[in-house]
Structure formats: structure tokens, C-alpha cells
Design a protein around this motif. Sequence first.
Motif, PDB file in Angstrom:
ATOM      1  N   ALA B  58       5.932 -22.358  65.303  1.00  0.00           N
ATOM      2  CA  ALA B  58       5.591 -22.531  63.874  1.00  0.00           C
ATOM      3  C   ALA B  58       4.323 -21.356  63.974  1.00  0.00           C
ATOM      4  O   ALA B  58       4.295 -20.516  63.281  1.00  0.00           O
ATOM      5  CB  ALA B  58       5.707 -23.587  63.203  1.00  0.00           C
ATOM      6  N   GLY B  59       4.092 -21.238  64.948  1.00  0.00           N
ATOM      7  CA  GLY B  59       2.395 -20.595  65.178  1.00  0.00           C
ATOM      8  C   GLY B  59       2.658 -19.364  64.690  1.00  0.00           C
ATOM      9  O   GLY B  59       1.796 -18.286  64.091  1.00  0.00           O
ATOM     10  N   TYR B  60       4.041 -18.962  65.036  1.00  0.00           N
ATOM     11  CA  TYR B  60       4.002 -17.357  64.903  1.00  0.00           C
ATOM     12  C   TYR B  60       5.058 -16.640  64.209  1.00  0.00           C
ATOM     13  O   TYR B  60       5.129 -16.163  63.502  1.00  0.00           O
ATOM     14  CB  TYR B  60       5.074 -16.616  66.545  1.00  0.00           C
ATOM     15  CG  TYR B  60       4.311 -17.382  68.017  1.00  0.00           C
ATOM     16  CD1 TYR B  60       3.556 -15.442  68.277  1.00  0.00           C
ATOM     17  CD2 TYR B  60       4.827 -18.652  68.568  1.00  0.00           C
ATOM     18  CE1 TYR B  60       2.875 -15.893  69.044  1.00  0.00           C
ATOM     19  CE2 TYR B  60       3.904 -18.024  69.878  1.00  0.00           C
ATOM     20  CZ  TYR B  60       3.178 -16.764  70.212  1.00  0.00           C
ATOM     21  OH  TYR B  60       2.598 -16.943  71.166  1.00  0.00           O
ATOM     22  N   PRO B  63       2.739 -17.424  59.517  1.00  0.00           N
ATOM     23  CA  PRO B  63       2.521 -16.173  58.539  1.00  0.00           C
ATOM     24  C   PRO B  63       3.620 -15.744  58.211  1.00  0.00           C
ATOM     25  O   PRO B  63       3.088 -14.826  56.800  1.00  0.00           O
ATOM     26  CB  PRO B  63       1.586 -15.166  59.647  1.00  0.00           C
ATOM     27  CG  PRO B  63       1.529 -16.632  61.213  1.00  0.00           C
ATOM     28  CD  PRO B  63       2.271 -17.530  60.785  1.00  0.00           C
ATOM     29  N   GLN B  64       5.161 -15.375  59.272  1.00  0.00           N
ATOM     30  CA  GLN B  64       5.996 -14.428  58.586  1.00  0.00           C
ATOM     31  C   GLN B  64       6.606 -14.810  57.243  1.00  0.00           C
ATOM     32  O   GLN B  64       6.547 -14.276  56.692  1.00  0.00           O
ATOM     33  CB  GLN B  64       7.400 -14.770  58.989  1.00  0.00           C
ATOM     34  CG  GLN B  64       6.928 -13.319  60.510  1.00  0.00           C
ATOM     35  CD  GLN B  64       6.692 -12.019  60.142  1.00  0.00           C
ATOM     36  OE1 GLN B  64       7.720 -11.833  59.461  1.00  0.00           O
ATOM     37  NE2 GLN B  64       5.781 -11.702  60.948  1.00  0.00           N
ATOM     38  N   ASN B 193      -1.703  -1.160  55.403  1.00  0.00           N
ATOM     39  CA  ASN B 193      -1.911  -2.712  54.620  1.00  0.00           C
ATOM     40  C   ASN B 193      -1.999  -3.127  55.958  1.00  0.00           C
ATOM     41  O   ASN B 193      -1.474  -4.505  55.792  1.00  0.00           O
ATOM     42  CB  ASN B 193      -1.262  -2.647  53.430  1.00  0.00           C
ATOM     43  CG  ASN B 193      -1.080  -4.395  53.059  1.00  0.00           C
ATOM     44  OD1 ASN B 193      -1.316  -4.907  52.955  1.00  0.00           O
ATOM     45  ND2 ASN B 193       0.318  -4.294  52.343  1.00  0.00           N
ATOM     46  N   PRO B 194      -3.617  -3.629  55.924  1.00  0.00           N
ATOM     47  CA  PRO B 194      -4.042  -4.742  57.397  1.00  0.00           C
ATOM     48  C   PRO B 194      -3.312  -6.407  56.853  1.00  0.00           C
ATOM     49  O   PRO B 194      -3.518  -6.643  55.838  1.00  0.00           O
ATOM     50  CB  PRO B 194      -5.194  -4.155  57.793  1.00  0.00           C
ATOM     51  CG  PRO B 194      -5.738  -4.067  56.671  1.00  0.00           C
ATOM     52  CD  PRO B 194      -4.632  -2.882  55.683  1.00  0.00           C
ATOM     53  N   GLU B 195      -2.902  -6.991  57.705  1.00  0.00           N
ATOM     54  CA  GLU B 195      -2.903  -8.602  57.477  1.00  0.00           C
ATOM     55  C   GLU B 195      -5.043  -9.166  56.828  1.00  0.00           C
ATOM     56  O   GLU B 195      -6.080  -8.704  57.608  1.00  0.00           O
ATOM     57  CB  GLU B 195      -2.897  -9.624  59.073  1.00  0.00           C
ATOM     58  CG  GLU B 195      -2.356 -11.134  58.517  1.00  0.00           C
ATOM     59  CD  GLU B 195      -1.917 -11.092  59.337  1.00  0.00           C
ATOM     60  OE1 GLU B 195      -2.178 -11.215  60.794  1.00  0.00           O
ATOM     61  OE2 GLU B 195      -1.149 -12.152  59.754  1.00  0.00           O
ATOM     62  N   ASN B 199      -3.647 -14.977  61.210  1.00  0.00           N
ATOM     63  CA  ASN B 199      -2.850 -15.454  60.980  1.00  0.00           C
ATOM     64  C   ASN B 199      -1.889 -16.198  60.105  1.00  0.00           C
ATOM     65  O   ASN B 199      -1.725 -17.577  59.930  1.00  0.00           O
ATOM     66  CB  ASN B 199      -2.931 -16.347  62.340  1.00  0.00           C
ATOM     67  CG  ASN B 199      -3.010 -15.838  63.320  1.00  0.00           C
ATOM     68  OD1 ASN B 199      -2.150 -15.217  64.048  1.00  0.00           O
ATOM     69  ND2 ASN B 199      -4.462 -15.586  64.560  1.00  0.00           N
ATOM     70  N   THR B 200      -2.273 -15.762  59.156  1.00  0.00           N
ATOM     71  CA  THR B 200      -1.857 -16.195  57.751  1.00  0.00           C
ATOM     72  C   THR B 200      -0.753 -15.775  57.171  1.00  0.00           C
ATOM     73  O   THR B 200      -0.021 -16.034  56.441  1.00  0.00           O
ATOM     74  CB  THR B 200      -3.126 -15.796  56.073  1.00  0.00           C
ATOM     75  OG1 THR B 200      -2.830 -15.053  56.842  1.00  0.00           O
ATOM     76  CG2 THR B 200      -3.532 -17.263  56.841  1.00  0.00           C
ATOM     77  N   GLY B 201      -0.269 -13.618  57.395  1.00  0.00           N
ATOM     78  CA  GLY B 201       0.095 -13.353  57.070  1.00  0.00           C
ATOM     79  C   GLY B 201      -0.405 -12.151  55.235  1.00  0.00           C
ATOM     80  O   GLY B 201       0.719 -12.071  54.991  1.00  0.00           O
ATOM     81  N   LEU B 202      -1.354 -12.667  54.936  1.00  0.00           N
ATOM     82  CA  LEU B 202      -1.553 -12.399  53.678  1.00  0.00           C
ATOM     83  C   LEU B 202      -2.224 -11.364  54.331  1.00  0.00           C
ATOM     84  O   LEU B 202      -3.066 -10.324  54.311  1.00  0.00           O
ATOM     85  CB  LEU B 202      -3.062 -13.390  53.837  1.00  0.00           C
ATOM     86  CG  LEU B 202      -3.621 -13.060  52.117  1.00  0.00           C
ATOM     87  CD1 LEU B 202      -3.143 -13.813  51.123  1.00  0.00           C
ATOM     88  CD2 LEU B 202      -4.525 -13.125  52.241  1.00  0.00           C
ATOM     89  N   HIS B 203      -1.852 -10.070  52.968  1.00  0.00           N
ATOM     90  CA  HIS B 203      -2.020  -8.601  53.411  1.00  0.00           C
ATOM     91  C   HIS B 203      -1.785  -8.407  51.367  1.00  0.00           C
ATOM     92  O   HIS B 203      -1.956  -9.369  50.719  1.00  0.00           O
ATOM     93  CB  HIS B 203      -0.986  -8.163  53.689  1.00  0.00           C
ATOM     94  CG  HIS B 203       0.295  -7.982  53.407  1.00  0.00           C
ATOM     95  ND1 HIS B 203       0.687  -7.459  52.119  1.00  0.00           N
ATOM     96  CD2 HIS B 203       1.568  -8.399  53.586  1.00  0.00           C
ATOM     97  CE1 HIS B 203       2.282  -7.114  51.879  1.00  0.00           C
ATOM     98  NE2 HIS B 203       2.153  -8.111  53.204  1.00  0.00           N
TER      99      HIS B 203
END
Lengths: 505, 356
Positions: B58-60, B63-64, B193-195, B199-203
Motif C-alpha cells: 500500500a505504501g506504493y 499516493p496513486q 507539476n511536482p508532488e 508520498n502523498t500524491g498531492l500535486h
Amino acid sequence: MTDIFRAEGLGKTYPGVRANDDISLSVGAGEIHALLGENGAGKSTLVKMIYGLVRPDEGHMQLSGQPHAPHDPRAARASGVAMVFQHFSLFDALTVAENIALGMENPPPRAELSRRIAELSQSYGLPLNPARRVVTLSAGERQRVEILRCLLQNPRLLIMDEPTSVLTPQEAEILFATLRQLAEAGTAILYISHKLEEIRTHCDRATILRHGKVVGTVDPRAHSARELAAMMVGAEMKLVDRSGRSPGEVVLDVRALSTHAAHEGVALKNIALTLRKGEILGIGGVAGNGQDELLAALSGEIASAPGTVTLSGADLSTLGPDPRRAAGLLSAPEDRLGHAAVPQFSLTENTLLTAGGRQDIVKGGLVDNTAARRFAEAVIKAFDVRTPGPGTAAGALSGGNLQKFVIGREVLGNPRVLVVNQPTWGVDAGAAASIRQALLDLAAKGAGVIVISQDLDELLELSDRFCALNNGRLSDPRPTEGLTLDEIGLMLGGAHGMEVGHVPA
Amino acid sequence: MFRLEPRASAPLLWQVATPVLAVIATMITGGLLFAALGFDPVASIRTIFWDPLFGPAAGYSRPQLLVKAGPLILIASGLALGFRAGIWNIGAEGQYIIGAICGAAVALAAYPTEAFWIFPAMIVAGAAGGWAWGMIPALLRNWFGASEILVSLMLVYVAQKIAAWMAFGPMKNPEGFNFPGSRNLQQYPSAANPELIANTGLHWGVIAAGIALAATWFLMSRHILGFRIRTAGAAPRAARFAGVRPERLVALCLGLSGALAGLAGLFEVAGPAGQITESFGSGYGFTAIIVAFLGRLHPLGILLAGLLMALTYIGGELAQMMLNLPASTVQVFQGMLLFFLLGFDLLTRYRIRRRS
């Protein structure tokens, strides 16, 4: 006289409402039996039970001596019950014959059907060409299609739901002649109406409902219209009060107003009228002769050439509905559901349709929901709209109550000019009287009012001057005082005689 | 046996319950489908709906969730406006692609300049591109009465061809060893447009989606324009009577939903995707239609539906890797979800009565 139809102890309860309570009623062969009552009195529930749309909770019915308990309209039709609804269910794009074939269980071949339609329409004096497309028919002619559709089933009991509300006086006469002929052939007719005069003239017996109960079954000829109304409402009817008005300066000036015909609509042709403060101008005519278009041209839904619509010197011709409302020209269209109000929306939300600006409900584009609810409550209170509250969906109100709300919403907007189209169409006598009184009171306070209506009695009762709209043309206005029904008939296009219902394509 | 009886009004309970029922029915039917294909149904469903969030890897995959949900929600919140008004923009996928191309064009034209204005300019270009692509069906409908459904849908295929042309032609990376595809904007700091938080996937696209949700919620519930949009959808004649000009509403809704789809494309090309390729459009524009309906065209519902649909994307990929489920699993799932939603929707408008 043998009873064709008999109901005993019928009852129906909806959540929170006892719609029908111990209803007993009989309709004999050859009888035209009126069913009278205010909106919400339980007439619709009763006929829906007879027609198989609703099942009674208790009681039972008999048709020609056989138990009658249809579980759907098809079963009701099969056992000999036919119904003509107030709202027609016809496909505009199809011909008369095609529409009738669609409603039949086993339609005969088209040629055979057309022949039978022509035959029936001949023998009952209902001229109708089976090959015409429904879209070209007037309201009266459309009703004939519905009636013929019923007659083809050889019904034993024919139910008519407010059939004359869409007819001219002449068309109504034709209808009654037909009904009488049917009755003489042995058909029982259950006739729902608010029009007390026509019931007194044409019906053999009348059963009066109030709050879901039978008040009594009477001979309508033995009672005056006022007595019947009093039985319906349960109190003395108020007569409208026309006093306290004096026409002032011209407030609305319409000149050379012409519009293009929208598809299937009628073009307005060179309309001219003036309206004074405190005056009520009645515009009569059969629906489909430009009434909707005239209201749209005044409300701003249709823009017109500059200089054609002037309100107190300000040219509104090219402006849309919003600026016209801001200027004080308000209107209430005929169609309550879907035009004057959104059925799915609550009454509170429906105030936003027209009153957002005038009642300070919308400021800078933001909706003040509290103010909207307060205004809805004010309309409900001032116009005695019977509803659980302002959060009720408009579509859940009865026709009369919604109409009171729609008219009240505009009247409380303090218009300089109010234009209403068919203000009491399909509305019960009590509600109609209060709407008419509200229009008179509005005029007494100095507003100009235009009432577009098919109901000539209403126009004579309300208006100071009368003109007729026929095929998009407006006749010269005549003072209502001293005008007779015959003269009005001529103004409505009397040259057409009995064919008044004809709408030119 | 049974018959349907129309309800006077749609009860809130059913409006909330039907999406949930649809999800459950999709899981059950999906499980049966996997069983028929010879897979363990319970394991498959768990892999798709549970493991992406709470499984061993789930760690990978977690964020998706935001990476996928961001564009879906951004596009769906725009679409919902039009759908409320009865204006059917089916071509968000095309507006998404054109927005990405226009935004990328700004970046590629500025390359290799580093400046603070480049990313904002890309945002404007992306929104403008999507808006313009959405205005084509709007104007064709207003001028000629053309169906916006067909025109917007057809324009998706045009946009896909343009993306392919760009990838092979004008936008091809000159240093890309003749591989089709533009420069990778992730490697161009002013345009990337970076993260934002590791590790949150927030952009920025996720933030834009949040703003879009809040703005559409405000518009629909507090602003007169939202009321007019709803009126136009519920009763067009009443809307006209209230002073709504239908043509303006068509232009507004198609333009706005196009602009939001274009923004979603821009954030995608500058972030997770990185470059314009032949197959840049990945179906977000179509899936967003499901998100809008699954979310009942309501901002809160769209938020939940967007997250759920993102989950099916991630879970579908996971199921491909872990269980060798076919790649079309995701589409089957999404299709079933819409199908069941529309089916169960019947229950909000009708009640089922036993015929006695």
C-alpha cells in the motif's frame, strides 16, 4: 332508471390524508351525473379508483351489476369505463387516426379505423378529419379526438374531467349536445367540473364532495349556483368586489408589436394596446391564437422591435425578463408546471424564478435562502396556499393551490403592470374567486392588469375593457359594461361560427 | 407480479443508498465474473478494493489514489454543472488532451528558460485550450442546433489525432533519439507539476480539484447562477421565463467544463505523465462522466466517487500484476458500476410494489 355504476363506502387514505371517506354514488343509464368539489375534495381520487389507477382501501364498486375492481386502466376499459382526461395525451406529430390506434388494444386496419372514426364523428356531430395531424388541431378538436377514442370502445360509463375548461362557449355547446346524445343511447356519464352554470344547465344530478366526503346528491337545476358553491366550499361564497378603482394615466403602451411564429406557434400581428393605472384589460380568445406568445412578448421571453413595448415611458421592447421585472412589468404564464413554476423545486426555490430581484432575495448574485423562505411563507399566508410548508415541492400542490402561489408571488412583487394568462384554469371555485379578488385589489392599488383568459364569465367579471385575440390579431378594445356574450362571440371571430375552435396553421 | 409506482419525490435515503448499492452489486458481479474466468473471486476483489489502500504494497499504491482522483474530480465537477442543466458534454477527454497540448506548448516554447511565470502561463494556456475545445460544440449547438453530445464526442477523436501528430511532429523531443513524444516536463523545473508533499500524491492538480469542488458547491447552492443551471435542467421553459438565455448557458457550461478538463490535462502532462505522447489521453475524460453521475452531480458525492474510481484504476493495475487478471478488468468494473447505478436509480424514482 337502472344504475350503470354504483359505489358503496369507498375509502382511500394516503399518508396523512383521508382522500376519500365512505363515498357512495350511483350513476344511472342515460344520466349525466356531475361530480362537484373544490380541488383536494377527492374528485380525482374517486375517478382514479373507478378507472383503475388507484385501488380503494375499503368499499366496493359495481358496473352493470357486476363487481368492478379494476387493477389497472386496461381492465377498467375492458369492462366498459372510458375516461377523457383534462390533459390530453396525444402525439402532436401523428394523425388523428394514428393517435386513436395507439390507444387501442387491438386496432383494426388503418382504412377501417379511419372509416369508423369518420362514421362516429358524423353521427355525434364531432367533425374531425382522421388524416389531420394533431399538431394542427385546436384544443377543442383535440378533445374530440380523446372523446372519439373513448366512443370507439362503446363505453358504459364515460368519465369527463373538466372537459369545457379548454373550450369556447360554442364548442362547449357542441360537446353537451354530444353528451346528451350519448346519454340517450344509454351511456352513463360522470362529469367533473367547477363550472356551476353548465352543471346547472346540462346535468341531471350532482354529487358534491367536500374534504373527501359526500356532502349530498342534488338536482342541480333546483339550486342556484351560489347554493351549489356554498355546499362545495362549506361556506357562503364571497362575491368579488370591483369597487375602489379609477383608471389613471397610461402605464403600458404596446404599439405595432409583431413576432415571428416559433415552430408550431402563432405569430403576433401588429398588436396595439394601452393600459391605464388601476385598469383591468381582459383579452379573450381560444387558446392557441397567440395567448402564449403575447404573454411571452410582454414578459420578455420574446424580444420585439424597439418602441413596441413601453412601460411608463421606458422602452422595454428589446430587454429580457430580468430588466422588465426590475422595471415593474411582471407576468404569470398559463402553464403552472414547468413554466410559471418548476415542479421538482420547493416553493422557496420557486420564489427565485421571478422574485429574486424585487424581494431582495438575490443580492450581488448570492441567494439569501432565509429571505427566500420568508417570502415563500408570506405568499403562502397572504394567498391561503394550502401546503405543509415552503419546503414542499411545487409539483406536490394541487393545481389551485399552486396557481394561488404563482399569482401571489407576482402580486406581492408590487407590479406596475401584471400580465396573467388563464389565471384560474383548472382551479376550483373558491381558489378562483380569491385569485380574481387579488387581481381586482391589485388594480385598486393602482397597478395595471392584463388578464388573458378563455373564461368569458371571468373576463366579464373582472375587466373594464375587453378585446379578443384571434389568430395573432388583437381586436379593438370595447368597454365591458353592456357587452353581451353574443357580441363577444362575434369579436372572437364569430364569422367562423361553430368552428371557432379552428386554429389556422 | 411486481409493479413500479412513481414516487412523488426522490427520498434522500435512496439518493445516497443507490451509489452504495451499485458498488456492492459491482463487487458481487465482478467476483462472479472472476470466478467464471477461473480466479479466486474473494482474492480478486480484495486485491482491487482493499490492497491498494491497506495491503502489503500500500505504501506504493496509496499516493496513486490522489494522482488518479485529482483529474477525475476536476473534470467531473465541471461536467456536473452542465449535466445539471441538461447540457451533455461527453467530450471532456478531448478537452483534456487539448488542454495538455496547449499547456505543454507554452512550456516547450519557453524551454529552457527558467522563470516563475512559466507554470502560471501554462495553467492559463491549458484552461484556455480546454475552453476553446469545449466552445466548438457550444457554438455549433447555438448556431446550427447541432447535438453537443455528438460533436463533443467526435472532437475527442480529433484531439487524439492531434496528440499523435504533436508527439510525432511539432512537439517531438529533439534530444529524444527520434522516439515519439515531447520533452519530459518533470525534468524542466519551471514547468513541472511536482508532488508537493512526498508520498502523498498531492500535486497542484489535486489542489485545483479541491478548489473546483468548493467553487461548484458554492455556485450550485448559494449563487443565482447555480439556481438557473438547475432550473434549465429541470424545466427549460421556466428557466426562460426566469430570464435564462439558453445559448449563454450552453456556452457557459461547455466552456467551463472544457476549461476544467483542460486544466486537468495540463496538470497531468506537467506532472504524472510528464510528456505529450501519442496515447496521452488515458480515459479520464470518459471516466469522469461516471464519477459525475455516481456522485449524483453533487460536489461531496463527486469527491467520494472520484476516490472510488481512482481506487478501481489502481486496484485493476494491481490485480493485473499480482493475479494476472486481464487489463480490461478496470473498464469492465467501471462499466458495471455505471450500469448498476443507472439500474438502481430506478428505486429513487419508483417504488416496487407487489401486485396483489
